[in-house]
Design a protein around this motif. Structure first.
Motif, short mmCIF file in Angstrom:
data_model
loop_
_atom_site.label_atom_id
_atom_site.label_comp_id
_atom_site.label_asym_id
_atom_site.label_seq_id
_atom_site.Cartn_x
_atom_site.Cartn_y
_atom_site.Cartn_z
N ASN A 108 0.83 -1.22 0.00
CA ASN A 108 0.00 0.00 0.00
C ASN A 108 0.86 1.27 0.00
OD1 ASN A 108 -2.56 -1.33 0.09
ND2 ASN A 108 -2.18 -1.80 2.26
N SER A 109 1.91 1.23 -0.80
CA SER A 109 2.83 2.38 -0.90
C SER A 109 2.65 3.06 -2.25
CB SER A 109 4.28 1.90 -0.77
OG SER A 109 4.47 1.19 0.43
N PRO A 110 2.98 4.36 -2.34
CA PRO A 110 2.93 5.04 -3.65
C PRO A 110 3.84 4.35 -4.66
CG PRO A 110 3.22 6.62 -1.86
CD PRO A 110 3.40 5.26 -1.26
N THR A 111 3.38 4.26 -5.88
CA THR A 111 4.15 3.57 -6.92
C THR A 111 5.53 4.19 -7.11
OG1 THR A 111 2.09 3.02 -8.07
CG2 THR A 111 4.13 2.82 -9.33
N GLU A 112 5.58 5.55 -7.07
CA GLU A 112 6.88 6.21 -7.28
C GLU A 112 7.87 5.89 -6.17
OE1 GLU A 112 3.91 9.37 -5.77
OE2 GLU A 112 3.96 7.78 -7.29
N THR A 113 7.37 5.70 -4.93
CA THR A 113 8.25 5.34 -3.81
C THR A 113 8.75 3.91 -3.98
OG1 THR A 113 7.04 6.80 -2.33
CG2 THR A 113 8.43 5.14 -1.30
N ALA A 114 7.84 3.01 -4.35
CA ALA A 114 8.22 1.61 -4.58
C ALA A 114 9.24 1.50 -5.71
CB ALA A 114 6.98 0.78 -4.91
N PHE A 115 9.00 2.27 -6.79
CA PHE A 115 9.92 2.25 -7.93
C PHE A 115 11.29 2.80 -7.54
CE2 PHE A 115 11.35 3.83 -12.21
CZ PHE A 115 11.45 2.59 -12.79
N ALA A 116 11.30 3.80 -6.67
CA ALA A 116 12.56 4.38 -6.21
C ALA A 116 13.40 3.34 -5.47
CB ALA A 116 12.29 5.58 -5.31
N THR A 117 12.77 2.47 -4.69
CA THR A 117 13.53 1.43 -3.96
C THR A 117 14.17 0.45 -4.93
OG1 THR A 117 11.67 -0.13 -3.71
CG2 THR A 117 11.92 1.59 -2.03
N VAL A 118 13.45 0.17 -6.02
CA VAL A 118 13.97 -0.76 -7.03
C VAL A 118 15.16 -0.14 -7.76
CG1 VAL A 118 13.44 -1.99 -9.17
CG2 VAL A 118 11.75 -1.92 -7.34
N ILE A 119 15.02 1.13 -8.14
CA ILE A 119 16.11 1.83 -8.84
C ILE A 119 17.32 1.97 -7.93
CG2 ILE A 119 16.80 4.00 -9.93
CD1 ILE A 119 14.88 2.27 -11.58
N ALA A 120 17.09 2.28 -6.66
CA ALA A 120 18.20 2.40 -5.70
C ALA A 120 18.90 1.06 -5.54
CB ALA A 120 17.67 2.89 -4.35
N ASP A 121 18.12 -0.01 -5.53
CA ASP A 121 18.69 -1.36 -5.43
C ASP A 121 19.60 -1.65 -6.62
OD1 ASP A 121 18.77 -4.11 -4.31
OD2 ASP A 121 17.69 -4.62 -6.14
N ARG A 122 19.13 -1.29 -7.82
CA ARG A 122 19.96 -1.46 -9.02
C ARG A 122 21.17 -0.54 -8.99
NH1 ARG A 122 17.88 -4.30 -13.53
NH2 ARG A 122 19.92 -3.82 -14.37
N GLY A 123 20.99 0.66 -8.44
CA GLY A 123 22.10 1.60 -8.33
C GLY A 123 23.21 1.07 -7.44
N LEU A 124 22.84 0.43 -6.34
CA LEU A 124 23.84 -0.15 -5.44
C LEU A 124 24.65 -1.23 -6.16
CD1 LEU A 124 21.70 -0.48 -2.18
CD2 LEU A 124 23.65 1.05 -2.51
N ASP A 125 24.01 -1.90 -7.09
CA ASP A 125 24.66 -2.96 -7.87
C ASP A 125 25.68 -2.38 -8.86
OD1 ASP A 125 24.69 -5.77 -8.11
OD2 ASP A 125 23.69 -5.64 -10.04
N THR A 126 25.49 -1.11 -9.22
CA THR A 126 26.33 -0.48 -10.24
C THR A 126 27.74 -0.18 -9.72
OG1 THR A 126 24.35 0.54 -11.19
CG2 THR A 126 26.45 1.41 -11.92
N PHE A 127 27.86 0.15 -8.44
CA PHE A 127 29.18 0.50 -7.87
C PHE A 127 30.20 -0.63 -8.03
CE2 PHE A 127 26.43 3.54 -5.58
CZ PHE A 127 27.15 4.72 -5.81
N PRO A 128 29.91 -1.86 -7.56
CA PRO A 128 30.89 -2.93 -7.76
C PRO A 128 31.06 -3.31 -9.22
CG PRO A 128 28.86 -3.80 -6.81
CD PRO A 128 28.76 -2.32 -6.76
N PHE A 129 29.98 -3.16 -10.02
CA PHE A 129 30.08 -3.52 -11.43
C PHE A 129 31.09 -2.62 -12.14
CE2 PHE A 129 28.69 -3.21 -15.89
CZ PHE A 129 28.85 -4.54 -16.25
N ILE A 130 31.05 -1.32 -11.86
CA ILE A 130 32.00 -0.39 -12.48
C ILE A 130 33.43 -0.73 -12.06
CG2 ILE A 130 32.79 2.02 -12.50
CD1 ILE A 130 29.83 2.85 -12.43
N ALA A 131 33.62 -1.00 -10.76
CA ALA A 131 34.95 -1.36 -10.27
C ALA A 131 35.46 -2.63 -10.94
CB ALA A 131 34.90 -1.54 -8.75
N LEU A 132 34.58 -3.64 -11.05
CA LEU A 132 34.96 -4.90 -11.69
C LEU A 132 35.20 -4.71 -13.18
CD1 LEU A 132 32.54 -7.43 -9.95
CD2 LEU A 132 35.03 -7.51 -9.90
N ALA A 133 34.44 -3.82 -13.81
CA ALA A 133 34.60 -3.58 -15.25
C ALA A 133 35.98 -2.99 -15.55
CB ALA A 133 33.50 -2.66 -15.76
#
Length: 338
Positions: A108-133
């Motif tokens: 029962n959360s706003p869609t934009e808030t829920a979507f922000a958690t998903v994007i932030a989750d993917r963003g956290l994944d980007t930091f090690p990926f760049i380092a590994l790349a």
């Protein structure tokens, strides 16, 4: 599932089948038959642990914005998103709106808030990926002896990824820049289609403002960065370790740096929205790169097939299997995406 997706998946399997025929099915089958089942079981266990850690990382972002939901509900949502990423040619991003939709509905959360958690989750994944790349490009030059054009392509892809990530991060932090970007996109869309009237435009801007507010809360929350980034590095290490264990199962002690390099490169290939989950393209690239590194083609193919059975097919099957748990409208959402 639309016929287009099914056709693309068939094409991806076809690409892999051609490579198997070229290498020799009997050689690949022989390598798999000699595999150690205990190591294969360990690789599956590592994948299950990765599911748990992915869920834990997502829980960090949901807790940060005050979304109250248990991890036993987050896990199937995550698996559904991963499955959709695998079966849609969307650069591994097709499942993110769907899991945000399911999260918003069940919490029962706003869609934009829920979507922000998903994007932030993917963003956290980007930091090690760049380092590994970065490490991967160096490894590819020193050990795999890739052609110059391939190394240049990797560098360009990495540069584009860093620029896009930096722009997205800046858009979340700087409201004025974010508003200008959204208005520019809406104006561009309006030139193509006249369906965007004032109410829809206002609703879109309000949704982006809500999304930005949620993102800023997470960016300013030290727990998200202090726990999320190290957890992302652990997840990437386990993903590489899983591939290493698959090679051990095939009685090959492949260098960890080679496995890491091939894994990162194949992940980059999988982000290109050509075939569902990079099916065929990723498999073919993995086999090719392992062979470049001096691993016999039959073993490279066997390791790739087994590894993708665990990371791609097992994930897809489980994700699709839990889809009905979220109801008919979630299944309809999947149908639209695929």
């Amino acid at each position: 599932m639309k016929y287009k997706t099914l056709l693309l998946m068939t094409a991806g399997v076809g690409v892999l089948a051609v490579m198997v025929l070229i290498i020799g099915p009997e050689k690949i089958e022989g390598a798999i038959k000699q595999s150690n089942p205990w190591y294969l079981a360990l690789a599956v266990i590592i994948q299950l642990i990765i599911y748990g850690l992915w869920t834990e990382r997502w829980a960090i972002t949901t807790n940060s914005v005050g979304i109250s939901i248990s991890r036993r509900h987050l896990l199937p949502m995550l698996l559904v998103g991963l499955a959709i990423n695998n079966i849609t040619p969307s650069g591994r991003g097709g499942g993110e709106p769907v899991r945000a939709y399911i999260l918003g509905k069940y919490s029962n959360s706003p869609t934009e808030t829920a979507f922000a958690t998903v994007i932030a989750d993917r963003g956290l994944d980007t930091f090690p990926f760049i380092a590994l790349a970065v490490i991967t490009i160096i490894t590819a030059i020193l050990y795999i002896k890739l052609p110059s054009w391939m190394v240049i392509t990797l560098i360009v892809c990495l540069a584009v990824l860093i620029i896009l990530f930096a722009l997205a991060l800046y858009m979340c932090i700087n409201r004025e820049f974010g508003d200008r970007t959204v208005k520019w996109v809406l104006k561009l869309v309006n030139r193509i289609s006249n369906k965007f009237h004032d109410k829809i435009r206002e609703r879109a801007i309000n949704a982006v403002v809500g999304f930005q507010d949620s993102m800023r809360v997470m960016i300013n929350d030290r727990k998200v960065l202090l726990y999320g980034i190290p957890l992302s590095f652990v997840i990437w290490f386990l993903e590489i370790l899983r591939v290493y264990v698959v090679f051990l199962a095939l009685n090959v002690n492949a260098p960890l740096e080679i496995i890491a390099a091939v894994f990162v490169i194949s992940t980059l290939i999988g982000m290109i929205p050509l075939l569902p989950g990079g099916l065929g393209a990723v498999d073919g690239m993995m086999i090719l790169l392992y062979s470049y590194a001096g691993i016999p083609a039959s073993v490279s193919a066997a390791a790739t097939i087994v590894e993708r059975l665990i990371s791609f097919w097992m994930t897809s099957i489980i994700g699709v299997a839990v889809m009905p748990y979220f109801g008919v409208d979630a299944v309809e959402k999947l149908s639209k995406k695929s």
